[in-house]
Motif scaffolding. Structure first.
Motif, PDB file in Angstrom:
ATOM      1  N   GLN A 229      34.498  50.136  31.237  1.00 53.59           N
ATOM      2  CA  GLN A 229      33.801  49.871  32.506  1.00 53.59           C
ATOM      3  C   GLN A 229      34.547  50.403  33.720  1.00 53.59           C
ATOM      4  O   GLN A 229      33.937  50.587  34.776  1.00 53.59           O
ATOM      5  N   TRP A 230      35.852  50.625  33.571  1.00 45.34           N
ATOM      6  CA  TRP A 230      36.663  50.849  34.759  1.00 45.34           C
ATOM      7  C   TRP A 230      37.399  52.185  34.660  1.00 45.34           C
ATOM      8  O   TRP A 230      37.781  52.619  33.581  1.00 45.34           O
ATOM      9  N   ASP A 231      37.598  52.812  35.814  1.00 45.37           N
ATOM     10  CA  ASP A 231      38.448  54.004  35.847  1.00 45.37           C
ATOM     11  C   ASP A 231      39.901  53.628  35.589  1.00 45.37           C
ATOM     12  O   ASP A 231      40.666  54.405  35.013  1.00 45.37           O
ATOM     13  N   LEU A 232      40.274  52.424  36.035  1.00 42.52           N
ATOM     14  CA  LEU A 232      41.627  51.919  35.830  1.00 42.52           C
ATOM     15  C   LEU A 232      41.610  50.414  36.019  1.00 42.52           C
ATOM     16  O   LEU A 232      40.886  49.889  36.875  1.00 42.52           O
ATOM     17  N   ILE A 233      42.398  49.720  35.218  1.00 43.13           N
ATOM     18  CA  ILE A 233      42.647  48.291  35.429  1.00 43.13           C
ATOM     19  C   ILE A 233      44.136  48.113  35.710  1.00 43.13           C
ATOM     20  O   ILE A 233      44.987  48.588  34.951  1.00 43.13           O
ATOM     21  N   VAL A 234      44.443  47.459  36.824  1.00 41.81           N
ATOM     22  CA  VAL A 234      45.817  47.033  37.097  1.00 41.81           C
ATOM     23  C   VAL A 234      45.936  45.611  36.555  1.00 41.81           C
ATOM     24  O   VAL A 234      45.286  44.691  37.069  1.00 41.81           O
TER      25      VAL A 234
ATOM     26  N   GLN B  56      47.602  35.304  43.530  1.00 36.81           N
ATOM     27  CA  GLN B  56      47.058  34.897  42.241  1.00 36.81           C
ATOM     28  C   GLN B  56      47.371  35.948  41.188  1.00 36.81           C
ATOM     29  O   GLN B  56      47.378  37.151  41.492  1.00 36.81           O
ATOM     30  N   THR B  57      47.596  35.511  39.967  1.00 38.07           N
ATOM     31  CA  THR B  57      47.777  36.438  38.855  1.00 38.07           C
ATOM     32  C   THR B  57      46.400  36.890  38.399  1.00 38.07           C
ATOM     33  O   THR B  57      45.593  36.083  37.896  1.00 38.07           O
ATOM     34  N   LEU B  58      46.105  38.172  38.606  1.00 34.64           N
ATOM     35  CA  LEU B  58      44.767  38.714  38.392  1.00 34.64           C
ATOM     36  C   LEU B  58      44.848  40.103  37.798  1.00 34.64           C
ATOM     37  O   LEU B  58      45.870  40.785  37.910  1.00 34.64           O
ATOM     38  N   ASP B  59      43.734  40.538  37.214  1.00 33.36           N
ATOM     39  CA  ASP B  59      43.513  41.948  36.924  1.00 33.36           C
ATOM     40  C   ASP B  59      42.663  42.528  38.049  1.00 33.36           C
ATOM     41  O   ASP B  59      41.822  41.829  38.644  1.00 33.36           O
ATOM     42  N   ILE B  60      42.884  43.809  38.342  1.00 34.89           N
ATOM     43  CA  ILE B  60      42.094  44.506  39.355  1.00 34.89           C
ATOM     44  C   ILE B  60      41.359  45.646  38.663  1.00 34.89           C
ATOM     45  O   ILE B  60      41.993  46.561  38.120  1.00 34.89           O
ATOM     46  N   GLY B  61      40.031  45.593  38.666  1.00 33.84           N
ATOM     47  CA  GLY B  61      39.228  46.663  38.099  1.00 33.84           C
ATOM     48  C   GLY B  61      38.840  47.661  39.169  1.00 33.84           C
ATOM     49  O   GLY B  61      38.306  47.282  40.219  1.00 33.84           O
TER      50      GLY B  61
ATOM     51  N   GLU C 241      39.633  43.445  27.425  1.00 33.35           N
ATOM     52  CA  GLU C 241      40.036  44.757  26.907  1.00 33.35           C
ATOM     53  C   GLU C 241      38.774  45.519  26.509  1.00 33.35           C
ATOM     54  O   GLU C 241      38.003  45.060  25.663  1.00 33.35           O
ATOM     55  N   ASP C 242      38.518  46.639  27.148  1.00 29.78           N
ATOM     56  CA  ASP C 242      37.306  47.401  26.858  1.00 29.78           C
ATOM     57  C   ASP C 242      37.580  48.889  26.698  1.00 29.78           C
ATOM     58  O   ASP C 242      36.659  49.703  26.726  1.00 29.78           O
ATOM     59  N   GLY C 243      38.857  49.243  26.541  1.00 30.06           N
ATOM     60  CA  GLY C 243      39.212  50.644  26.407  1.00 30.06           C
ATOM     61  C   GLY C 243      39.465  51.365  27.711  1.00 30.06           C
ATOM     62  O   GLY C 243      39.801  52.552  27.715  1.00 30.06           O
ATOM     63  N   SER C 244      39.322  50.652  28.840  1.00 36.24           N
ATOM     64  CA  SER C 244      39.607  51.287  30.127  1.00 36.24           C
ATOM     65  C   SER C 244      41.101  51.578  30.242  1.00 36.24           C
ATOM     66  O   SER C 244      41.926  50.806  29.746  1.00 36.24           O
ATOM     67  N   PRO C 245      41.472  52.661  30.914  1.00 34.86           N
ATOM     68  CA  PRO C 245      42.895  52.895  31.181  1.00 34.86           C
ATOM     69  C   PRO C 245      43.484  51.708  31.931  1.00 34.86           C
ATOM     70  O   PRO C 245      42.801  51.093  32.761  1.00 34.86           O
ATOM     71  N   ALA C 246      44.730  51.391  31.645  1.00 33.86           N
ATOM     72  CA  ALA C 246      45.341  50.217  32.257  1.00 33.86           C
ATOM     73  C   ALA C 246      46.741  50.542  32.750  1.00 33.86           C
ATOM     74  O   ALA C 246      47.448  51.387  32.186  1.00 33.86           O
ATOM     75  N   LEU C 247      47.116  49.872  33.826  1.00 30.11           N
ATOM     76  CA  LEU C 247      48.469  49.956  34.381  1.00 30.11           C
ATOM     77  C   LEU C 247      49.044  48.549  34.356  1.00 30.11           C
ATOM     78  O   LEU C 247      48.519  47.639  35.009  1.00 30.11           O
ATOM     79  N   ALA C 248      50.090  48.339  33.582  1.00 28.55           N
ATOM     80  CA  ALA C 248      50.681  47.006  33.439  1.00 28.55           C
ATOM     81  C   ALA C 248      51.417  46.622  34.716  1.00 28.55           C
ATOM     82  O   ALA C 248      52.227  47.390  35.236  1.00 28.55           O
ATOM     83  N   ALA C 249      51.115  45.416  35.210  1.00 28.34           N
ATOM     84  CA  ALA C 249      51.771  44.927  36.428  1.00 28.34           C
ATOM     85  C   ALA C 249      52.391  43.555  36.205  1.00 28.34           C
ATOM     86  O   ALA C 249      52.698  42.857  37.173  1.00 28.34           O
ATOM     87  N   ASP C 250      52.636  43.194  34.955  1.00 31.60           N
ATOM     88  CA  ASP C 250      53.261  41.898  34.647  1.00 31.60           C
ATOM     89  C   ASP C 250      54.596  41.788  35.367  1.00 31.60           C
ATOM     90  O   ASP C 250      55.423  42.700  35.304  1.00 31.60           O
TER      91      ASP C 250
ATOM     92  N   VAL D 223      48.841  39.155  42.568  1.00 28.36           N
ATOM     93  CA  VAL D 223      48.050  39.895  43.543  1.00 28.36           C
ATOM     94  C   VAL D 223      48.029  39.140  44.870  1.00 28.36           C
ATOM     95  O   VAL D 223      47.677  37.951  44.920  1.00 28.36           O
ATOM     96  N   VAL D 224      48.385  39.841  45.935  1.00 24.76           N
ATOM     97  CA  VAL D 224      48.460  39.235  47.270  1.00 24.76           C
ATOM     98  C   VAL D 224      47.098  39.390  47.945  1.00 24.76           C
ATOM     99  O   VAL D 224      46.725  40.481  48.386  1.00 24.76           O
ATOM    100  N   LEU D 225      46.371  38.275  48.009  1.00 25.26           N
ATOM    101  CA  LEU D 225      45.072  38.227  48.657  1.00 25.26           C
ATOM    102  C   LEU D 225      45.243  37.768  50.106  1.00 25.26           C
ATOM    103  O   LEU D 225      46.358  37.530  50.564  1.00 25.26           O
ATOM    104  N   ALA D 226      44.131  37.625  50.807  1.00 20.84           N
ATOM    105  CA  ALA D 226      44.214  37.287  52.229  1.00 20.84           C
ATOM    106  C   ALA D 226      44.938  35.973  52.480  1.00 20.84           C
ATOM    107  O   ALA D 226      45.720  35.850  53.425  1.00 20.84           O
ATOM    108  N   ASP D 227      44.706  34.955  51.609  1.00 24.63           N
ATOM    109  CA  ASP D 227      45.281  33.636  51.857  1.00 24.63           C
ATOM    110  C   ASP D 227      45.979  33.037  50.649  1.00 24.63           C
ATOM    111  O   ASP D 227      46.285  31.841  50.642  1.00 24.63           O
TER     112      ASP D 227
END
Length: 459
Positions: free
Chosen positions: A7-12, A24-29, A43-52, A17-21
């Motif tokens: 589904q995604w060009d890349l998943i981080v 949170q530990t999140l994935d970014i699609g 997991e859907d086969g999208s390229p991924a960049l590990a940010a653990d 993840v630093v949001l406005a307020d």
């Protein structure tokens, strides 16, 4: 057997993840250069960049850099300057108008600036126009052409040349503010009193005080405060929106905050060097630490940190002002080129000192480094936050990877910095611009330079 479609060009994946307020530990699609999903993604086969274990910040928007093209690329150009910024977690910068030849004070000069940037910048950029004596008739055309705002000096920006950017006289400042108020554009000001600083510099030279102490004494806090108060008075008369660059003293910041409480449309920035260094640094490290306004006392630095924690500032910007090393050497400090080359270190310094050492919350620092500049300069909502629909401009920061900065780390054209030899408490490990991985700590700059000009969104 059914194969799930990516589904995604890349998943981080898995970063803090630093949001406005919140953080949170999140994935970014990421899809088509934008943030398309925030959450736990399968997991859907999208390229991924590990940010653990990494902090994922909105990419810094450095609203105050001097990249000096056209005409002065041998000091710093779009290719080298944008590479250094990208390596520091910056994804958009706003280039100042003064050190190019010609300076960006006409639409013709703006066109030449854009030609120099096209195909050279690794990250996105916007451009300041200039307010100088003699160009009042150019302001409307520059605004229509797409500058992010206008910059003026209240003190001399340096040695005058035939096409040099000059400081404004009071009448030009007042009339310029009237025009910009009508156009609805912001005026950024270098606020130091030229009568005070010029007279004091003459007195210091006459007394033979041309070293660090003499230079600092020639640009005292009162010179900043006087210019700030004068500009605020003119803004009150005209209704012009103001932004004060590189504020170095708590007194000036407090005067600006008081004007804002009284209804003025005014913002202010400070710089990493005022938060990290002191006047003692100029004594010990020499002209690589020379800037205007000058570095202040350790006590003043602590007052600025207190104001930062209170949310007083709207931006933190590098004021990256590079030059060949020989212009920092040989002459007295009074005669050396004044400008700190710090583009690559800003985010690491502020996250390292502000968050890791002093405990300031990451959302506050993200507002200073990204959201505030985006909102003030018409780059939001596309830039400045990690949010659905925004550009996937991200800086991945390892808070457990301290390192000692050396000249070899720096990607700017001239590898001098007052921070060389200092320990950075954290490290930018990757930078994404509109979803493209433009820098990694292991590979350096990646791919072709594909930065885009960001015209402001007028609301």
């Amino acid at each position: 057997m059914h194969t799930q479609q990516a589904q995604w060009d890349l998943i981080v994946r898995g970063g803090r993840v630093v949001l406005a307020d919140a953080v949170q530990t999140l994935d970014i699609g990421i899809r088509d250069g934008r943030i398309a999903a925030l959450g736990a993604l399968p997991e859907d086969g999208s390229p991924a960049l590990a940010a653990d274990g990494l902090i994922v910040m909105p990419g810094m928007i450095d609203a105050h850099v001097h990249l000096n093209e056209p005409g002065m690329g041998h000091w710093e150009g779009f290719a080298s300057g944008s590479a250094a910024l990208a390596a520091g977690g910056c994804t958009t910068y706003v280039d100042m108008p003064l050190n190019g030849i010609p300076p960006t004070v006409t639409t013709d000069a703006l066109t030449r600036k854009l030609e120099a940037a096209r195909g050279a910048s690794h990250i996105d950029y916007a451009l300041w126009g200039g307010l100088v004596p003699g160009n009042l008739q150019e302001l409307e055309a520059l605004a229509e052409a797409g500058v992010a705002g206008f910059k003026a000096f209240m003190s001399s920006p340096g040695d005058p040349g035939e096409e040099a950017f000059r400081e404004v006289d009071d009448l030009t400042l007042l009339e310029g503010m009237r025009i910009l108020a009508r156009l609805g554009r912001v005026l950024a000001l270098h606020a130091e009193s030229e009568p005070l600083t010029a007279s004091l510099a003459t007195a210091m030279r006459a007394a033979g005080r041309t070293g660090a102490a003499g230079y600092t004494a020639s640009r005292p806090p009162v010179a900043e405060l006087e210019a700030v108060r004068r500009a605020l008075f003119y803004a009150e008369q005209t209704g012009c929106a103001l932004h004060f660059v590189h504020i170095s003293t708590a007194a000036a910041a407090e005067a600006i905050m008081a004007a804002r409480r009284a209804g003025a449309d005014v913002t202010l920035e400070t710089c990493p060097h005022y938060l990290m260094l002191t006047e003692q640094t100029l004594l010990t490290r020499g002209a690589v630490a020379k800037c205007a306004p000058p570095l202040r006392s350790a006590e003043e630095r602590e007052r600025l940190w207190a104001l930062t924690a209170q949310g007083a500032f709207d931006f933190i910007a590098s004021d990256h002002s590079p030059c060949p090393l020989e212009l920092k050497q040989g002459a007295t400090i009074m005669d050396a080129w004044g400008g700190i080359a710090g583009a690559q270190s800003s985010l690491e310094l502020i996250v390292g000192e502000g968050h890791l050492a002093r405990g300031l919350p990451l959302p506050l620092l993200a507002r200073l480094l990204a959201t505030g500049p985006a909102r003030r300069l018409g780059l939001a909502p596309r830039k400045g936050e990690i949010r659905l629909g925004a550009d996937a401009d991200l800086a991945l920061v390892d808070p457990n990877r301290p390192y000692r900065l050396t000249a070899a780390h720096l990607l700017q054209r001239h590898r001098h910095s007052p921070y060389i030899g200092d320990t950075m408490r954290c490290k930018v490990t990757a930078t994404l611009s509109r979803g493209r991985l433009v820098y990694t700590a292991e590979e350096g700059i990646r791919g072709a330079a594909a930065g885009m000009w960001m015209r402001p969104i007028q609301t």
